[in-house]
Design an enzyme around this catalytic site. Structure first.
Site, mmCIF file in Angstrom:
data_model
loop_
_atom_site.group_PDB
_atom_site.id
_atom_site.type_symbol
_atom_site.label_atom_id
_atom_site.label_comp_id
_atom_site.label_asym_id
_atom_site.label_seq_id
_atom_site.Cartn_x
_atom_site.Cartn_y
_atom_site.Cartn_z
ATOM 1 N N GLN A 74 0.800 -1.164 -0.110
ATOM 2 C CA GLN A 74 0.073 -0.069 -0.075
ATOM 3 C C GLN A 74 0.949 1.399 0.103
ATOM 4 O OE1 GLN A 74 -3.145 -1.492 3.394
ATOM 5 N NE2 GLN A 74 -3.483 0.196 2.373
ATOM 6 N N HIS A 75 0.109 2.419 -0.377
ATOM 7 C CA HIS A 75 0.682 3.637 -0.134
ATOM 8 C C HIS A 75 1.723 4.305 -1.016
ATOM 9 C CE1 HIS A 75 -1.478 3.579 3.701
ATOM 10 N NE2 HIS A 75 -0.674 2.723 4.125
ATOM 11 N N ASP A 229 -2.034 -5.038 -0.374
ATOM 12 C CA ASP A 229 -1.663 -6.253 0.368
ATOM 13 C C ASP A 229 -2.593 -6.658 1.448
ATOM 14 O OD1 ASP A 229 -0.694 -4.166 1.721
ATOM 15 O OD2 ASP A 229 1.357 -4.954 1.651
#
Length: 475
Positions: A74-75, A229
């Protein structure tokens, strides 16, 4: 005779790319492949693509595969120019250079409560929105060249689709989008105003897709929406309300599936969406499996020996406390903190006491996250322990006493890739259907605390943690 339908699930994590080719109906793994990612907190996305190609090749390719979905870390900030080329290496979730811009953005948008209300989360250095502000301030030429912003799974999905539609053809799902800091899980929509607050303008964003939607098709293969994820892990495990997952990978996460969105003004809980149309309140720590890696290296032993040492020491490690902020920390928000060892004496300065303290310290950080979810009203009926570090016998046996609950340890599996495969299978049947049930293929081991009396581990950890934070907060 009708051939068996196959689906491929991809887990593009911080450290590697894993591919599972599975039976679309049961989730049984037919073949698999893996390839490493480079180290560091910024990476040329092309490395992810080459690793995906290698992992796919090692898994026998996509011949005979009906659908594929990508789950990824992520991110991560992936900025593309008008031609679809990255303007700079991607900044990963664990890059903390945007810690100050996170504080600036929180202040500029009215404080933590306003961010929690509008995005479900209070942005930290890990969030994409803070990295975009950092880019605008420190690399204005790269920011000006950015025509589109996407996440790692978005970019890989687009590459699988052979960059169909150019940057306007990018897609994402609601789960991964909810980790950007410019998306509202409650409304299921982008917050362009918050993106503009970060960058000063609004570059193109991926089209949002539904949980069972296809992002597109390529050479007869359905390409699923993909997701983050943690969302994929929840899908792979079949998590339902009442389940809480403690995941011990590169980062440590504690998350649950809920029917209603969350909004924690303290910032401890990130109010994400999940990959099914529900919500995924999550607490994340930066330090999990790496704590055990570092401790094993310090002691000059392998992981099996570290586990044996930890189990040979008494509960509470004879008073030794390890505060495991080896990479700074996200929860609590202390990106410039460092780790510390407290309580050393002549009696407990031994390898086995340090090994025990490392396991207990790592788990105490996750136990704080579990407490936060409970305080927010999340039902906790079952704790599932997963991730690389959960394979250590010491972690499994010590976890119940630290978490204060029995734990279920699902059979070791690549649950992120399995969740991506399950999502791919769901895309074959489409909206209005349910994802296939992969649970009969799984199995769990049960661990409890064995009736151990309270050892004061959590209390000593809290005292040591607060002492470290008082000295390590960035100015």
């Amino acid at each position: 005779m009708r051939r068996r339908r196959l689906v491929a699930g991809v887990d593009s994590s911080t450290q590697s790319c894993k591919v599972l080719v599975c039976d679309a109906t049961t989730g049984a793994v037919v073949r698999s492949g893996r390839a490493a990612h480079p180290e560091g907190t910024e990476v040329d996305p092309e490395h992810w693509w080459q690793a995906l190609l290698t992992a796919l090749d090692r898994a026998g390719g996509l011949d005979g595969v009906d659908a594929v979905s990508v789950a990824a870390q992520q991110h991560g900030m992936v900025c593309l120019d008008a031609y679809g080329s990255p303007v700079r290496p991607a900044l990963l979730w664990n890059d903390t250079r945007s810690a100050q811009t996170a504080r600036d953005l929180v202040r500029e948008h009215g404080g933590p409560a306003a961010w929690a209300r509008d995005t479900g989360s209070v942005p930290l250095a890990s969030f994409t929105v803070t990295k975009l502000r950092w880019l605008a301030e420190h690399e204005p030429d790269a920011a000006a060249a950015t025509a589109a912003v996407c996440l790692p799974h978005d970019w890989l999905t687009w590459r699988l689709r052979e960059r169909a539609g150019g940057v306007d053809g990018l897609t994402t799902d609601h789960g991964d989008a909810s980790g950007t800091g410019y998306y509202s899980p409650a409304k299921g929509a982008w917050r362009d105003d918050l993106l503009a607050l970060a960058m000063g303008r609004v570059p193109a964003l991926p089209r949002l897709t539904g949980a069972a939607d296809a992002a597109g098709h390529i050479r007869g293969i359905t390409v699923g929406a993909g997701t983050g994820d943690n969302m994929a892990a929840a899908l792979g495990l079949g998590v339902e309300p009442g389940d809480v997952v403690v995941s011990l990978g590169t980062s440590g996460t504690v998350f649950a599936v809920c029917e209603k969105p969350s909004a924690d003004p303290t910032g401890t809980i990130a109010g994400f969406a999940d990959a099914t149309g529900r919500f995924l309140p999550l607490v994340c720590t930066l330090n999990a499996a790496g704590v055990l890696d570092a401790t094993a290296a310090m002691l000059g032993v392998d992981h099996d020996a570290l586990s044996e040492l930890a189990l040979d020491a008494p509960a509470g490690a004879g008073g030794v406390v390890l505060v495991p902020y080896l990479m700074g920390e996200r929860t609590p928000d202390r990106p410039n903190a460092s780790g510390a060892i407290h309580g050393l004496t002549m009696a407990n300065a031994t390898p086995r006491h340090l090994a025990r303290a490392a396991v207990e310290g790592m788990l105490c950080g996750l136990a704080d996250g579990l407490d936060a979810l409970r305080s927010a009203g999340v039902a906790v009926e079952r704790v599932l322990l997963i991730g690389g570090a959960a394979r250590a016998e010491a972690v499994r046996r010590i976890a119940p006493s630290v978490l204060g609950l029995p734990v279920s340890v699902p059979r070791p599996a690549e649950y992120v890739a399995l969740g991506a495969a399950r999502q791919a299978a769901w895309a074959l049947t489409g909206p209005g259907t349910a994802p296939p049930d992969y649970q009969p293929y799984l199995g769990t081991l049960q661990y409890d605390d064995g009736g151990l009396p309270g050892t004061g581990v959590r209390e000593r950890y809290a005292e040591a943690r607060d002492h470290v934070l008082d000295r390590a907060v960035a100015p």
